[in-house]
Design a protein around this motif. Structure first.
Motif, PDB file in Angstrom:
ATOM      1  N   ALA A   1      -0.333 -11.651  -3.626  1.00  0.00           N
ATOM      2  CA  ALA A   1      -0.342 -10.264  -3.134  1.00  0.00           C
ATOM      3  C   ALA A   1      -1.758  -9.683  -3.230  1.00  0.00           C
ATOM      4  CB  ALA A   1       0.636  -9.419  -3.932  1.00  0.00           C
ATOM      5  N   HIS A   2      -2.467 -10.024  -4.308  1.00  0.00           N
ATOM      6  CA  HIS A   2      -3.833  -9.515  -4.471  1.00  0.00           C
ATOM      7  C   HIS A   2      -4.734 -10.033  -3.348  1.00  0.00           C
ATOM      8  CE1 HIS A   2      -7.311  -7.892  -6.511  1.00  0.00           C
ATOM      9  NE2 HIS A   2      -7.927  -9.029  -6.247  1.00  0.00           N
TER      10      HIS A   2
ATOM     11  N   ARG B   1      -3.875 -10.803  -0.350  1.00  0.00           N
ATOM     12  CA  ARG B   1      -3.590 -10.054   0.887  1.00  0.00           C
ATOM     13  C   ARG B   1      -4.319  -8.701   0.850  1.00  0.00           C
ATOM     14  NH1 ARG B   1       2.466  -9.619   2.682  1.00  0.00           N
ATOM     15  NH2 ARG B   1       2.129 -11.808   3.027  1.00  0.00           N
ATOM     16  N   GLY B   2      -4.292  -8.078  -0.302  1.00  0.00           N
ATOM     17  CA  GLY B   2      -4.995  -6.799  -0.456  1.00  0.00           C
ATOM     18  C   GLY B   2      -6.491  -6.966  -0.218  1.00  0.00           C
TER      19      GLY B   2
ATOM     20  N   LEU C   1       1.292  -0.311  -5.488  1.00  0.00           N
ATOM     21  CA  LEU C   1       1.643  -1.714  -5.224  1.00  0.00           C
ATOM     22  C   LEU C   1       3.145  -1.970  -5.386  1.00  0.00           C
ATOM     23  CD1 LEU C   1      -1.204  -3.532  -7.229  1.00  0.00           C
ATOM     24  CD2 LEU C   1      -1.360  -2.289  -5.099  1.00  0.00           C
TER      25      LEU C   1
ATOM     26  N   ASP D   1       6.960  -3.368  -3.275  1.00  0.00           N
ATOM     27  CA  ASP D   1       7.427  -4.148  -2.123  1.00  0.00           C
ATOM     28  C   ASP D   1       8.294  -3.254  -1.239  1.00  0.00           C
ATOM     29  OD1 ASP D   1      10.491  -5.529  -2.172  1.00  0.00           O
ATOM     30  OD2 ASP D   1       9.851  -4.417  -3.934  1.00  0.00           O
ATOM     31  N   GLY D   2       8.404  -3.682   0.018  1.00  0.00           N
ATOM     32  CA  GLY D   2       9.051  -2.861   1.036  1.00  0.00           C
ATOM     33  C   GLY D   2      10.501  -2.523   0.731  1.00  0.00           C
TER      34      GLY D   2
ATOM     35  N   ASP E   1      -1.604   1.167  -0.965  1.00  0.00           N
ATOM     36  CA  ASP E   1      -1.528  -0.150  -0.325  1.00  0.00           C
ATOM     37  C   ASP E   1      -2.684  -0.308   0.655  1.00  0.00           C
ATOM     38  OD1 ASP E   1      -0.780  -2.531   0.991  1.00  0.00           O
ATOM     39  OD2 ASP E   1       1.340  -2.076   0.691  1.00  0.00           O
ATOM     40  N   LEU E   2      -3.460  -1.368   0.449  1.00  0.00           N
ATOM     41  CA  LEU E   2      -4.602  -1.610   1.328  1.00  0.00           C
ATOM     42  C   LEU E   2      -4.183  -2.002   2.742  1.00  0.00           C
ATOM     43  CD1 LEU E   2      -6.835  -3.422  -1.255  1.00  0.00           C
ATOM     44  CD2 LEU E   2      -7.645  -1.561   0.201  1.00  0.00           C
ATOM     45  N   ASN E   3      -2.947  -2.431   2.868  1.00  0.00           N
ATOM     46  CA  ASN E   3      -2.453  -2.860   4.180  1.00  0.00           C
ATOM     47  C   ASN E   3      -1.622  -1.739   4.825  1.00  0.00           C
ATOM     48  OD1 ASN E   3      -1.227  -4.007   6.356  1.00  0.00           O
ATOM     49  ND2 ASN E   3      -0.091  -5.561   5.201  1.00  0.00           N
TER      50      ASN E   3
ATOM     51  N   SER F   1       1.961  -2.777   6.074  1.00  0.00           N
ATOM     52  CA  SER F   1       3.055  -3.305   5.244  1.00  0.00           C
ATOM     53  C   SER F   1       4.260  -2.362   5.310  1.00  0.00           C
ATOM     54  CB  SER F   1       2.601  -3.464   3.794  1.00  0.00           C
ATOM     55  OG  SER F   1       2.663  -2.218   3.132  1.00  0.00           O
ATOM     56  N   ARG F   2       5.425  -2.899   5.000  1.00  0.00           N
ATOM     57  CA  ARG F   2       6.616  -2.048   5.031  1.00  0.00           C
ATOM     58  C   ARG F   2       6.492  -0.948   3.985  1.00  0.00           C
ATOM     59  NH1 ARG F   2      11.621  -4.782   3.986  1.00  0.00           N
ATOM     60  NH2 ARG F   2      10.277  -5.962   2.597  1.00  0.00           N
ATOM     61  N   THR F   3       5.892  -1.275   2.835  1.00  0.00           N
ATOM     62  CA  THR F   3       5.704  -0.248   1.803  1.00  0.00           C
ATOM     63  C   THR F   3       4.873   0.908   2.351  1.00  0.00           C
ATOM     64  OG1 THR F   3       5.783  -1.917   0.095  1.00  0.00           O
ATOM     65  CG2 THR F   3       4.769   0.178  -0.503  1.00  0.00           C
TER      66      THR F   3
ATOM     67  N   ASP G   1      -6.032   2.310   0.212  1.00  0.00           N
ATOM     68  CA  ASP G   1      -7.266   2.086  -0.562  1.00  0.00           C
ATOM     69  C   ASP G   1      -6.968   1.094  -1.674  1.00  0.00           C
ATOM     70  OD1 ASP G   1      -9.880   2.310  -1.395  1.00  0.00           O
ATOM     71  OD2 ASP G   1      -9.776   4.427  -1.913  1.00  0.00           O
ATOM     72  N   ASN G   2      -8.027   0.653  -2.350  1.00  0.00           N
ATOM     73  CA  ASN G   2      -7.857  -0.267  -3.473  1.00  0.00           C
ATOM     74  C   ASN G   2      -7.494   0.528  -4.726  1.00  0.00           C
ATOM     75  OD1 ASN G   2      -8.162  -2.245  -5.511  1.00  0.00           O
ATOM     76  ND2 ASN G   2      -9.638  -3.325  -4.211  1.00  0.00           N
ATOM     77  N   ILE G   3      -6.457   0.098  -5.385  1.00  0.00           N
ATOM     78  CA  ILE G   3      -5.986   0.776  -6.609  1.00  0.00           C
ATOM     79  C   ILE G   3      -7.127   0.964  -7.618  1.00  0.00           C
ATOM     80  CG2 ILE G   3      -5.065  -1.451  -7.448  1.00  0.00           C
ATOM     81  CD1 ILE G   3      -3.050  -0.035  -9.051  1.00  0.00           C
TER      82      ILE G   3
END
Ligand code: ATP
Length: 271
Positions: A39-40, A42-43, A165, A167-168, A185-187, A190-192, A202-204
């Protein structure tokens, strides 16, 4: 010598490598799940596309988040392995600023992981860690297996759930329960990101310190001003802007070849 000390300080991606080492360390201690490492990655890919900096768009989103958290009656911050590994001390400060509870909430739940995360949060100064006392556990009917569990004192009764962070599926389940869900969420695809009430793209690591500052700043504002910040915010527009920003950046880079040229200028040995 640890892996961390082997990272050359002048390495162009030293910071990113240090963060990876942190995650690997916490993977070995049982805090981070295997899937957390993926997951990281992907971020990281999306952070590259966003230019690895906080955008104006993300700033607008975290201002709305700060106002929402200050207006919340029962805010809860949900913590998983990656969040504990990357931001435990900041989570403690965040909980303090917004008077929020902290709950361990895991996709890959195991007793060992819960305890390992609690230890990291304890060491970071979090006074009360919810989500690990089985007597206090309740079930979310929208979800299956171990992912259903929430704390009766925390997420079950919360009005606002902050899930850096997530999940959807769980984001969707929390929305169906009528909660306001805040995600980092950087993406933006994503469903989230798409299902949350407010998404900070943005990055946490970068954004939580800024969110703490924003929370302290807005704390003295009148209720009406906070309500206006929230009602003026549009998450559809926010996500659409984030996608446009990636698009614009890629278009500029592809037209000018700027990034490639800069890399080559530093590496004069490459022709
Ligand atoms: P979803 O289930 O929401 O559709 P997903 O399958 O990508 O999305 P996960 O794999 O559970 O979800 O979570 C990874 C998400 O977390 C990715 O969208 C990734 O962009 C994001 N992410 C990973 N590391 C960070 C970070 N440091 N800061 C912000 N976001 C991050």
């Amino acid at each position: 010598m640890t892996e961390e000390t082997k990272i050359p300080p002048k390495h162009p991606r030293a910071e990113s490598l240090r963060i990876r080492e942190k995650l690997i360390k916490h993977f070995k201690s049982g805090v981070v799940a295997q899937a957390g490492l993926i997951a990281h990655g992907r971020g990281e890919a999306f952070d590259y596309l966003l230019g690895e900096k906080t955008t104006e768009n993300a700033r607008r989103a975290f201002k709305a988040v700060a106002a929402t958290m200050l207006l919340a009656k029962k805010p809860v911050i949900s913590v998983n392995g990656n969040v504990a590994a990357l931001a435990a001390e900041d989570i403690n400060k965040l909980a303090d600023v917004f008077n929020a509870k902290v709950e361990v909430n895991l996709f890959y739940r195991s007793r060992e992981r819960e305890i390992a995360i609690k230890k990291v949060l304890d060491e970071a100064g979090v006074k009360e860690v919810l989500g690990i006392d089985e007597k206090m556990s309740a079930q979310v009917s929208e979800l299956h297996s171990e992912r259903r569990r929430v704390d009766k004192r925390g997420i079950l009764v919360a009005d606002v759930v902050f899930v850096p962070l997530e999940d959807g599926d769980r984001t969707e389940a929390l929305r169906k329960m009528g909660k306001t869900v805040i995600a980092i969420d950087l993406n933006p695809l994503s469903r989230t990101a798409q299902l949350a009430s407010i998404t900070i793209v943005d990055n946490i690591i970068r954004v939580i310190p800024d969110l703490i500052k924003e929370g302290r700043k807005l704390k003295t504002e009148k209720l009406k001003k906070l309500q206006k910040i929230v009602s003026d915010f549009d998450n559809r527009k926010n996500l659409s802007n984030a996608i446009k920003l990636i698009n614009k950046r890629l278009l500029e880079l592809s037209e000018k070849g700027v990034y490639i040229t800069q890399v080559l200028q530093k590496r004069r040995d490459i022709r």
